[in-house]
Design a protein around this motif. Structure first.
Motif, PDB file in Angstrom:
ATOM      1  N   UNK A  95       0.871  -1.171   0.000  1.00 58.69           N
ATOM      2  CA  UNK A  95       0.000   0.000   0.000  1.00 58.69           C
ATOM      3  C   UNK A  95       0.912   1.226   0.000  1.00 58.69           C
ATOM      4  N   UNK A  96       0.766   2.102  -0.983  1.00 58.43           N
ATOM      5  CA  UNK A  96       1.653   3.255  -1.110  1.00 58.43           C
ATOM      6  C   UNK A  96       1.023   4.533  -0.590  1.00 58.43           C
ATOM      7  N   UNK A  97       1.870   5.422  -0.113  1.00 55.31           N
ATOM      8  CA  UNK A  97       1.416   6.732   0.355  1.00 55.31           C
ATOM      9  C   UNK A  97       2.407   7.791  -0.105  1.00 55.31           C
ATOM     10  N   UNK A  98       1.885   8.874  -0.703  1.00 52.15           N
ATOM     11  CA  UNK A  98       2.715   9.993  -1.176  1.00 52.15           C
ATOM     12  C   UNK A  98       2.136  11.279  -0.613  1.00 52.15           C
ATOM     13  N   UNK A  99       3.028  12.222  -0.277  1.00 53.18           N
ATOM     14  CA  UNK A  99       2.578  13.488   0.298  1.00 53.18           C
ATOM     15  C   UNK A  99       3.577  14.589  -0.001  1.00 53.18           C
ATOM     16  N   UNK A 100       3.060  15.789  -0.250  1.00 55.67           N
ATOM     17  CA  UNK A 100       3.901  16.983  -0.275  1.00 55.67           C
ATOM     18  C   UNK A 100       3.182  18.070   0.508  1.00 55.67           C
ATOM     19  N   UNK A 101       3.934  19.111   0.909  1.00 55.78           N
ATOM     20  CA  UNK A 101       3.402  20.063   1.878  1.00 55.78           C
ATOM     21  C   UNK A 101       2.514  21.136   1.268  1.00 55.78           C
ATOM     22  N   UNK A 102       2.855  21.634   0.087  1.00 59.63           N
ATOM     23  CA  UNK A 102       2.140  22.784  -0.462  1.00 59.63           C
ATOM     24  C   UNK A 102       1.545  22.457  -1.823  1.00 59.63           C
ATOM     25  N   UNK A 125      -2.127   6.197  -2.227  1.00 53.95           N
ATOM     26  CA  UNK A 125      -2.914   7.302  -1.688  1.00 53.95           C
ATOM     27  C   UNK A 125      -2.011   8.537  -1.629  1.00 53.95           C
ATOM     28  N   UNK A 126      -2.490   9.641  -2.194  1.00 54.60           N
ATOM     29  CA  UNK A 126      -1.654  10.843  -2.287  1.00 54.60           C
ATOM     30  C   UNK A 126      -2.454  12.057  -1.848  1.00 54.60           C
ATOM     31  N   UNK A 127      -1.754  13.013  -1.245  1.00 52.41           N
ATOM     32  CA  UNK A 127      -2.399  14.261  -0.827  1.00 52.41           C
ATOM     33  C   UNK A 127      -1.354  15.358  -0.692  1.00 52.41           C
ATOM     34  N   UNK A 128      -1.832  16.602  -0.774  1.00 52.03           N
ATOM     35  CA  UNK A 128      -0.985  17.773  -0.575  1.00 52.03           C
ATOM     36  C   UNK A 128      -1.419  18.420   0.731  1.00 52.03           C
ATOM     37  N   UNK A 129      -0.650  18.169   1.773  1.00 55.36           N
ATOM     38  CA  UNK A 129      -1.019  18.639   3.106  1.00 55.36           C
ATOM     39  C   UNK A 129       0.250  18.689   3.959  1.00 55.36           C
ATOM     40  N   UNK A 130       0.310  19.633   4.890  1.00 52.86           N
ATOM     41  CA  UNK A 130       1.494  19.798   5.732  1.00 52.86           C
ATOM     42  C   UNK A 130       1.519  18.751   6.839  1.00 52.86           C
ATOM     43  N   UNK A 132       2.317  19.436   9.732  1.00 52.21           N
ATOM     44  CA  UNK A 132       1.857  20.100  10.953  1.00 52.21           C
ATOM     45  C   UNK A 132       0.392  19.799  11.225  1.00 52.21           C
ATOM     46  N   UNK A 133      -0.350  19.397  10.188  1.00 51.59           N
ATOM     47  CA  UNK A 133      -1.753  19.027  10.358  1.00 51.59           C
ATOM     48  C   UNK A 133      -1.797  17.572  10.780  1.00 51.59           C
ATOM     49  N   UNK A 134      -2.297  17.324  11.959  1.00 44.55           N
ATOM     50  CA  UNK A 134      -2.234  15.980  12.545  1.00 44.55           C
ATOM     51  C   UNK A 134      -3.157  15.003  11.832  1.00 44.55           C
ATOM     52  N   UNK A 135      -4.329  15.456  11.411  1.00 42.70           N
ATOM     53  CA  UNK A 135      -5.283  14.555  10.757  1.00 42.70           C
ATOM     54  C   UNK A 135      -5.140  14.735   9.246  1.00 42.70           C
ATOM     55  N   UNK A 136      -4.582  13.716   8.593  1.00 41.25           N
ATOM     56  CA  UNK A 136      -4.401  13.743   7.139  1.00 41.25           C
ATOM     57  C   UNK A 136      -5.307  12.672   6.536  1.00 41.25           C
ATOM     58  N   UNK A 137      -6.352  13.083   5.817  1.00 43.11           N
ATOM     59  CA  UNK A 137      -7.394  12.128   5.371  1.00 43.11           C
ATOM     60  C   UNK A 137      -6.849  10.966   4.549  1.00 43.11           C
ATOM     61  N   UNK A 138      -6.022  11.240   3.559  1.00 44.54           N
ATOM     62  CA  UNK A 138      -5.521  10.159   2.703  1.00 44.54           C
ATOM     63  C   UNK A 138      -4.562   9.243   3.460  1.00 44.54           C
ATOM     64  N   UNK A 139      -3.822   9.799   4.389  1.00 42.54           N
ATOM     65  CA  UNK A 139      -2.923   8.986   5.201  1.00 42.54           C
ATOM     66  C   UNK A 139      -3.729   8.014   6.067  1.00 42.54           C
ATOM     67  N   UNK A 140      -4.795   8.530   6.691  1.00 47.86           N
ATOM     68  CA  UNK A 140      -5.646   7.663   7.512  1.00 47.86           C
ATOM     69  C   UNK A 140      -6.313   6.597   6.647  1.00 47.86           C
ATOM     70  N   UNK A 141      -6.720   6.978   5.433  1.00 49.92           N
ATOM     71  CA  UNK A 141      -7.353   6.010   4.534  1.00 49.92           C
ATOM     72  C   UNK A 141      -6.363   4.918   4.118  1.00 49.92           C
ATOM     73  N   UNK A 142      -5.106   5.304   3.879  1.00 51.56           N
ATOM     74  CA  UNK A 142      -4.089   4.315   3.502  1.00 51.56           C
ATOM     75  C   UNK A 142      -3.843   3.330   4.639  1.00 51.56           C
TER      76      UNK A 142
END
Length: 335
Positions: A95-102, A125-130, A132-142
């Protein structure tokens, strides 16, 4: 004096064979030694339990090995892993997860790396979110998807894959808690790049390395933050302030003051003013922006010393630990 007695490999093998079954007498579950009536670990396994092992059927007594702590208070042990059905596939599931801050950053390089590692696009699962935000929707979904896959396919290795450690977070406590969460649910953490590439081993040296690099990532983040604040402070001392450009420029302010002195109202002046830069370049500034600029100019004209002193006090508070009392303050006078 004799040293501590260590169980022989044969004793441990017999114990493992016996503990693969539940005990019909004391009701100890698989993975646990037998218990006595007093609630301690029994010194020997009950007969009805060890006779279930073919090679021990004719034994008179099977002692509990010393590493099971006979005589100590009984605690349930870890049940042995369920037998694997050879008819079922045993391939790894990632299961993959990708993220960038801005929003200005791109995820393409991470997505390509994860897809090149054999992860289907619908499992990334990928999202653009910092961070610093504790609840990251795509991260929780992954994470939820990885747990569900593991629950439905316990015979497979479910690997939670990210491009590098800082995609997960930069707080050492948060990263360590995440690693413990994955371990508790039987998931494996994998990183494709960074200081700790490869599959993270949650036991032994792997755990120490992960904790070390997590702390290093947190330190790196603090250093970047300090450098950024120092750069902003140095730019402010040179008169360069960050943020979007002002709507009302000095030229526009002079025009407004001249025309106001000639008797024109703000509503008459506003259509002739145009914003020179920014997203609203070429548009007229709002009437509220004009009134705000005129009010700030009036304050600067009425209290020029107070404005300068406020800037000086702010600069001093950033550089000095304890500010010196002003010459006309009561503290200075009492010295």
């Amino acid at each position: 004096m004799t040293g501590p007695q260590h169980p022989s490999p044969a004793d441990r093998s017999d114990a493992d064979g016996v503990e693969a079954h539940a005990c019909p007498k004391c009701e100890a579950q698989p993975g646990s030694p037998c218990r006595s009536r007093g609630g301690a670990v029994a010194s020997a396994y009950h007969t009805r339990r060890f006779t279930r092992v073919a090679r021990l059927k004719k034994a008179l007594r099977v002692p509990t090995p010393a590493d099971r702590a006979p005589g100590r208070p009984w605690r349930p042990g870890t049940p042995p892993p369920a037998p694997v059905d050879p008819a079922l596939p045993s391939a790894d599931i990632r299961i993959g997860y990708a993220r960038c801050s801005t929003l200005g950053q791109e995820l393409d390089s991470q997505l390509d790396a994860l897809a090149g590692h054999g992860i289907p696009r619908d499992k990334i699962f990928a999202e653009k979110i910092s961070t610093r935000i504790r609840v990251r929707p795509k991260f929780e979904e992954a994470l939820r998807t990885a747990r569900e896959v593991k629950a439905h396919a316990p015979h497979c290795r479910v690997i939670f894959t990210v491009y590098e450690m800082k995609r997960l977070g930069r707080d050492a406590a948060e990263l360590t808690a995440l690693a413990d969460h994955l371990t508790a649910h039987g998931l494996i953490l994998e990183m494709l790049a960074g200081p700790l590439p490869g599959i993270y081993d949650p036991t032994g040296p792997g755990k120490l390395l992960f904790a070390f690099f997590a702390a290093m990532a947190e330190t790196e983040r603090e250093n970047v933050r300090e450098s950024t604040l120092e750069g902003l402070d140095a730019a402010a001392r040179k008169g360069k302030h960050g943020g979007r450009p002002p709507v009302i420029t000095d030229d526009m302010l002079h025009t407004m003051l001249r025309r106001r002195a000639g008797g024109e109202s703000v509503e008459q002046i506003q259509p002739d003013l145009f914003i020179p830069t920014g997203k609203r370049k070429g548009h007229n500034p709002s009437v509220a922006s004009i009134y705000r600029a005129l009010t700030e100019h009036a304050k600067r004209e009425a209290y020029p010393d107070a404005v300068e002193q406020a800037h000086a006090d702010f600069a001093a508070s950033r550089t000095a630990t304890v500010p010196e009392p002003r010459p006309d303050s009561p503290d200075r006078a009492s010295l």
